[in-house]
Design a protein around this motif. Structure first.
Motif, short mmCIF file in Angstrom:
data_model
loop_
_atom_site.label_atom_id
_atom_site.label_comp_id
_atom_site.label_asym_id
_atom_site.label_seq_id
_atom_site.Cartn_x
_atom_site.Cartn_y
_atom_site.Cartn_z
N ASP A 153 -3.48 10.23 8.96
CA ASP A 153 -3.61 9.55 7.67
C ASP A 153 -4.18 8.14 7.84
O ASP A 153 -5.02 7.70 7.06
N TYR A 176 4.18 6.27 10.19
CA TYR A 176 2.94 6.65 9.52
C TYR A 176 2.21 7.68 10.37
O TYR A 176 2.13 7.53 11.59
N SER A 204 0.89 7.13 2.72
CA SER A 204 2.27 7.62 2.65
C SER A 204 2.97 7.38 3.99
O SER A 204 2.33 7.31 5.04
N SER A 205 4.28 7.25 3.91
CA SER A 205 5.07 7.05 5.12
C SER A 205 6.09 8.17 5.25
O SER A 205 6.35 8.91 4.31
N TRP A 221 0.82 -1.21 0.00
CA TRP A 221 0.00 0.00 0.00
C TRP A 221 0.86 1.26 0.00
O TRP A 221 0.48 2.27 -0.57
N THR A 222 2.02 1.19 0.65
CA THR A 222 2.90 2.36 0.74
C THR A 222 3.71 2.55 -0.53
O THR A 222 3.77 3.64 -1.08
N GLU A 223 4.36 1.48 -0.99
CA GLU A 223 5.31 1.59 -2.08
C GLU A 223 4.69 1.46 -3.47
O GLU A 223 5.06 2.19 -4.38
N GLU A 224 3.76 0.54 -3.65
CA GLU A 224 3.21 0.27 -4.99
C GLU A 224 1.91 1.00 -5.26
O GLU A 224 1.77 1.68 -6.27
N ASP A 225 0.96 0.86 -4.35
CA ASP A 225 -0.37 1.42 -4.58
C ASP A 225 -0.50 2.88 -4.17
O ASP A 225 -1.42 3.56 -4.59
N ARG A 226 0.41 3.35 -3.35
CA ARG A 226 0.41 4.73 -2.86
C ARG A 226 -0.90 5.08 -2.15
O ARG A 226 -1.41 6.20 -2.26
#
Length: 110
Positions: A71, A67, A57-58, A49-54
């Motif tokens: 958010d 996190y 955000s972290s 969810w953080t890296e691919e799907d955005r």
């Protein structure tokens, strides 16, 4: 019902500023573990969810990912809203099917 230590940890005040005043949600940071527990997902899903799907955000602090609590809470509310909308949609579809069946039964009886 007995709360686990993890549940207590998530509910406990997170970072605090001097004087014991808790930070507002948009400034509080969660660890990866806390975020996973809050969203009820595994680390792999959170990473995706953080890296691919955005989706979420972290914030990087050194080598650690954090996190923003606000958010995470907003994402939980969005999931709840979508769940309610999906349920309403299913109920509406069920009502349409039942009305169509009832109309067919009435026309057969007539």
């Amino acid at each position: 019902m007995h709360e686990s230590k993890q549940d207590e940890e998530f509910r406990s005040p997170l970072p605090e500023i001097s004087g014991g005043t808790p930070l507002p949600p948009h400034q509080q940071l969660l660890t990866v573990a806390q975020t996973c527990r809050a969203l009820r997902i595994c680390r792999r899903t959170l990473h995706k969810w953080t890296e691919e799907d955005r989706i979420l955000s972290s914030v990087k602090i050194g080598h650690a990912k954090r996190y923003v609590l606000a958010d995470v809470l907003a994402l939980i509310e969005e999931f709840k809203r979508r769940s309610v909308e999906k349920s309403i949609s299913r109920i509406s579809a069920f009502e349409r099917v039942m009305k169509a069946r009832l109309a067919r039964e009435i026309s057969k009886a007539a």
